[in-house]
Motif scaffolding. Structure first.
Motif, PDB file in Angstrom:
ATOM      1  N   HIS A 244      69.640  -4.782 -57.475  1.00 54.19           N
ATOM      2  CA  HIS A 244      69.339  -5.356 -56.165  1.00 54.19           C
ATOM      3  C   HIS A 244      68.326  -4.528 -55.410  1.00 54.19           C
ATOM      4  O   HIS A 244      68.348  -3.303 -55.461  1.00 54.19           O
ATOM      5  CB  HIS A 244      70.618  -5.442 -55.320  1.00 54.19           C
ATOM      6  CG  HIS A 244      71.411  -6.690 -55.557  1.00 54.19           C
ATOM      7  ND1 HIS A 244      71.147  -7.868 -54.896  1.00 54.19           N
ATOM      8  CD2 HIS A 244      72.439  -6.946 -56.395  1.00 54.19           C
ATOM      9  CE1 HIS A 244      71.994  -8.801 -55.306  1.00 54.19           C
ATOM     10  NE2 HIS A 244      72.795  -8.266 -56.223  1.00 54.19           N
ATOM     11  N   GLN A 245      67.460  -5.209 -54.687  1.00 53.76           N
ATOM     12  CA  GLN A 245      66.589  -4.561 -53.721  1.00 53.76           C
ATOM     13  C   GLN A 245      67.311  -4.520 -52.388  1.00 53.76           C
ATOM     14  O   GLN A 245      68.416  -5.014 -52.255  1.00 53.76           O
ATOM     15  CB  GLN A 245      65.274  -5.343 -53.593  1.00 53.76           C
ATOM     16  CG  GLN A 245      64.331  -5.132 -54.760  1.00 53.76           C
ATOM     17  CD  GLN A 245      63.037  -5.890 -54.561  1.00 53.76           C
ATOM     18  OE1 GLN A 245      63.031  -7.085 -54.324  1.00 53.76           O
ATOM     19  NE2 GLN A 245      61.925  -5.182 -54.656  1.00 53.76           N
ATOM     20  N   ASN A 246      66.633  -3.982 -51.376  1.00 50.05           N
ATOM     21  CA  ASN A 246      67.311  -3.852 -50.085  1.00 50.05           C
ATOM     22  C   ASN A 246      67.179  -5.099 -49.220  1.00 50.05           C
ATOM     23  O   ASN A 246      67.502  -5.073 -48.038  1.00 50.05           O
ATOM     24  CB  ASN A 246      66.793  -2.624 -49.331  1.00 50.05           C
ATOM     25  CG  ASN A 246      65.329  -2.762 -48.978  1.00 50.05           C
ATOM     26  OD1 ASN A 246      64.670  -3.693 -49.422  1.00 50.05           O
ATOM     27  ND2 ASN A 246      64.827  -1.843 -48.192  1.00 50.05           N
ATOM     28  N   SER A 247      66.699  -6.155 -49.800  1.00 54.31           N
ATOM     29  CA  SER A 247      66.655  -7.411 -49.050  1.00 54.31           C
ATOM     30  C   SER A 247      66.830  -8.564 -50.020  1.00 54.31           C
ATOM     31  O   SER A 247      66.764  -8.383 -51.233  1.00 54.31           O
ATOM     32  CB  SER A 247      65.329  -7.545 -48.298  1.00 54.31           C
ATOM     33  OG  SER A 247      64.273  -7.679 -49.209  1.00 54.31           O
ATOM     34  N   LYS A 248      67.077  -9.706 -49.481  1.00 53.17           N
ATOM     35  CA  LYS A 248      67.267 -10.924 -50.253  1.00 53.17           C
ATOM     36  C   LYS A 248      68.648 -10.962 -50.902  1.00 53.17           C
ATOM     37  O   LYS A 248      69.262  -9.946 -51.164  1.00 53.17           O
ATOM     38  CB  LYS A 248      66.179 -11.100 -51.329  1.00 53.17           C
ATOM     39  CG  LYS A 248      64.793 -11.260 -50.748  1.00 53.17           C
ATOM     40  CD  LYS A 248      64.705 -12.551 -49.986  1.00 53.17           C
ATOM     41  CE  LYS A 248      63.436 -12.602 -49.141  1.00 53.17           C
ATOM     42  NZ  LYS A 248      62.252 -12.487 -49.988  1.00 53.17           N
ATOM     43  N   MET A 249      69.030 -12.149 -51.193  1.00 55.11           N
ATOM     44  CA  MET A 249      70.347 -12.361 -51.762  1.00 55.11           C
ATOM     45  C   MET A 249      70.369 -12.169 -53.270  1.00 55.11           C
ATOM     46  O   MET A 249      71.301 -11.610 -53.831  1.00 55.11           O
ATOM     47  CB  MET A 249      70.798 -13.794 -51.484  1.00 55.11           C
ATOM     48  CG  MET A 249      71.890 -13.919 -50.488  1.00 55.11           C
ATOM     49  SD  MET A 249      72.507 -15.590 -50.517  1.00 55.11           S
ATOM     50  CE  MET A 249      73.332 -15.614 -52.098  1.00 55.11           C
ATOM     51  N   ALA A 250      69.335 -12.642 -53.906  1.00 54.77           N
ATOM     52  CA  ALA A 250      69.328 -12.651 -55.362  1.00 54.77           C
ATOM     53  C   ALA A 250      68.996 -11.277 -55.908  1.00 54.77           C
ATOM     54  O   ALA A 250      68.220 -10.522 -55.311  1.00 54.77           O
ATOM     55  CB  ALA A 250      68.329 -13.683 -55.870  1.00 54.77           C
TER      56      ALA A 250
ATOM     57  N   ILE B 244      67.070  -8.747 -58.221  1.00 60.02           N
ATOM     58  CA  ILE B 244      65.688  -8.791 -58.697  1.00 60.02           C
ATOM     59  C   ILE B 244      65.646  -8.813 -60.220  1.00 60.02           C
ATOM     60  O   ILE B 244      64.778  -9.406 -60.819  1.00 60.02           O
ATOM     61  CB  ILE B 244      64.908  -7.580 -58.146  1.00 60.02           C
ATOM     62  CG1 ILE B 244      63.451  -7.620 -58.575  1.00 60.02           C
ATOM     63  CG2 ILE B 244      65.523  -6.279 -58.594  1.00 60.02           C
ATOM     64  CD1 ILE B 244      62.526  -7.935 -57.486  1.00 60.02           C
TER      65      ILE B 244
END
Lengths: 294, 294
Positions: free
Chosen positions: A56-62, A64
């Motif tokens: 996971h990145q620090n934004s978005k739900m999905a 990466i």
DNA sequence: CAATCGATGTCGATC
DNA sequence: GATCGACGTCGATTG
């Protein structure tokens, strides 16, 4: 946190079937089903006991990058410059942007590489190469509970089938076989004149896809009926044409246009979701306003 | 870990825009586009700086409950018995299963409730009620990088457009406007006889939806052509009918059947993904075998 | 296993 | 903001 420590933690999670959370600076590579990717930054890696692997990145739900259940996870400590791609990209980026913050790997530094592989449907590999770790921890999660969801399309369809009078008087369900070789129809019914009615229900705004789906069903039913009935007058077939009704809270303009061109009908669906089950509040036939009629 | 400590950590994450990871025993409720309830269990809660809110169980890839970016997160310490449902469920489970491990809330125990709200497209709320915590931590993630993906449909379509001879000699691109009111066509071309060709490309197995999409495009183009050309003989229109070609690595049997019924064509697409860009290795027309021709 | 479709789909592009 | 289609969609159901 040292990379070696991280490796120990992750290995332990794998062998003991624990949830593993890793936070650190890394680069990710993926090669498999179709695409290959590359990126670098601070990420959260989640490894579940079933092999699920999420970056996971620090934004978005999905996530990466990811790997589904069943993936085989392994770890490895590796020299940074053994991976040419990583080194090259890193060097480039460093020159381009910042030289101050020492986030990337240095010469001769090591990497903790976490790999998730899957061979089943297709060979797929995802590699996460950490050059520094903020944290790596394991947890035991006991959780057998499954989610109870209210207001699904299926639930709404069942409700509607129990009260087809909402659509039209004399409409009644027809539960011969609701499944055909291609796709399944939501509700199959018969109106007061005995005409076959295919009803498609959507829990949200209906788009072109919903209409094409309904068109498909109606076509299938028509063929079916032709085969059953005497293969004589075409005019009669037309009069007895299968009706198609789309029920949805909203419909996009293009979808409505296509629907009407196909001779199908749209009913606005009004529903609410309460606790054990949803509730249908209303159903109303809608057509293009007369003002738009030319 | 104490619930109060957890609350402090989460509040800190919210105000400082950090990534927050919480592991604990909780119950989850959601009301919004649908409604759901998840009974108690150990779960991982991920809160991202952009408001993304994910509740994960210990298996499966997808979050069992979630809220997208933009959600407003808040915390609250609450008496357990204020929430009748929670108390009731817990009591039942305790009696049924274990009395030793003190996982559940006791009488008069407190809950740490983490709430994620969103109002914009629709009022939506998700509530996670922890009765015990294994961990709650924050992390600062710097990550500006975005993902680079190779082998996207768009990339393949561009490649194919540059070498339409792969499909057929004399085929050439036609880049009038590729966008219509309904959907967009992947490639618009003209064959050696001057017939219009709509080409739909899929990077993976084509199903019924892909075929219906192509059917839609071809129909639009036909109407368009009719409008442009002299509206005379229908026979001529038929001879000059717009062609529709579906390119995909695989196609499901039903989809192929429907495709051929509609008079469209399928080409098997063979491609590989290399580093900067994908590469088309071959393209071959496929039809039903003669053996299947009855 | 393949095929099909729903989803609190999510996400990005375009209008 | 609305609409539309892709997605390594995921996940469930059914033959």
């Amino acid at each position: 946190m040292h990379l070696e420590q991280g490796k120990t933690v992750i290995d332990s999670a794998i062998s003991q079937q624990q949830l593993c959370l890793v936070v650190g600076h890394c680069q990710v590579k993926y090669k498999g089903r179709a695409a290959s990717k590359l990126s670098q930054g601070d990420r959260l890696l989640v490894i579940k006991p079933d092999g699920t692997f999420l970056v996971h990145q620090n934004s978005k739900m999905a996530a990466i990058n990811y790997q589904g259940p069943g993936a085989i996870v392994s770890t490895e400590i590796r020299k940074a410059d053994e991976d040419a791609d990583v080194a090259k990209v890193e060097k480039t980026r460093k020159t381009e942007t910042e030289g101050a913050k020492n986030h990337g790997p240095q010469k001769d530094s090591m990497l903790l590489v976490v790999k998730a592989e899957r061979k089943k449907p297709q060979e797929e590999v995802i590699e996460v190469a950490f050059d520094s770790l903020q944290s790596a921890q394991n947890f035991s999660l006991q959780d057998d509970e499954s989610l109870k969801l209210f207001g699904s399309e299926r639930q709404l369809a069942d409700l509607l089938e129990q009260d087809l009078g909402l659509i039209e008087k004399g409409m009644r369900p027809l539960q011969t076989e609701s499944h055909f070789n291609k796709g399944a129809i939501d509700i199959l019914a018969q109106d007061k004149d005995g005409r076959l009615v295919a009803i498609e229900l959507k829990r949200r705004t209906a788009g072109l896809d919903a209409v094409t789906q309904l068109v498909r069903y109606v076509k299938q039913l028509s063929h079916r009926k032709d085969a059953k009935a005497t293969p004589d007058a075409n005019a009669q077939n037309k009069a007895n044409r299968v009706r198609g009704i789309l029920c949805a809270p909203e419909i996009t303009p293009n979808a409505l246009t296509m629907l009407e061109q196909e001779g199908l009908e749209y009913f606005k669906l009004d529903y609410e979701i309460s606790n054990p089950s949803a509730k249908i509040k209303g159903l109303q036939k809608k057509q293009k306003m007369l003002e738009e009629f030319r």
